[in-house]
Motif scaffolding. Sequence first.
Motif, PDB file in Angstrom:
ATOM      1  N   GLN A   1      -4.871  43.713  41.348  1.00 63.06           N
ATOM      2  CA  GLN A   1      -4.481  42.321  41.555  1.00 63.06           C
ATOM      3  C   GLN A   1      -4.961  41.777  42.904  1.00 63.06           C
TER       4      GLN A   1
ATOM      5  N   ILE B   1      -7.125  37.370  38.777  1.00 59.54           N
ATOM      6  CA  ILE B   1      -6.265  38.239  39.584  1.00 59.54           C
ATOM      7  C   ILE B   1      -5.507  37.398  40.609  1.00 59.54           C
ATOM      8  N   ALA B   2      -4.846  38.053  41.574  1.00 61.02           N
ATOM      9  CA  ALA B   2      -3.958  37.337  42.494  1.00 61.02           C
ATOM     10  C   ALA B   2      -4.627  36.962  43.822  1.00 61.02           C
TER      11      ALA B   2
END
Length: 207
Positions: free
Chosen positions: A110, A144-145
């Motif tokens: 992430q 993703i983050a």
Amino acid sequence: QPLVSSSKWLQLHGLKRNKLSLSQILSQIGFQHRKDYVTTLGKLVASRYADGLFPQYKRAQDGSVYNLTAKKELILHFVDCLMGAIELYKQRMEWLTSESRQIFGVIQEQCIVIVLDFGAVAPTEFDLCRDALSMVLVEQVTQIAKFNLIRAAQDLTKWQQKSAPVSERTVESALTWLWKLDHMRAASHTSSAEALLEAMSDEAVSS
């Protein structure tokens, strides 16, 4: 498609999950022809009542024999299910081996930092590298983050000081930064290691 590993994908779409493995199918279209040890008789006794009554299938893996009792319709149903599974596997393989996944695989973390080490590539190869990086940013990093970009060079350069949250704005900013990079000569022997250490110093990055 979601960025999941093949093992997780198989947990959802694999043959066992959908009761389509060979042993699972055999148990639904017939029964095992057994030779068991009977304690009271003290000997092996073969179940022979099915001999000649049913078509039989012998598994090469363990030599077990199954008497097939299913009607044609049920067997054709399993044929359709298996053909569908084959098509799904083909789609997964095509997806795994296309676009940015050919180079970077499937990103599952992430928070990532991509270290750019262009070495002594020619200007045309430099642009090809940036094309590939642009592709992974658009196709995978957007899912993703957090992320960051670091260029390994004599004077190490970073897109952001720390990994930044993923958004349409930050991805566009990273793409602009990437395409504004100058083509440089080969970096020093230690620049790659220095860039990796800098990437690992970001507390949000796990590996």
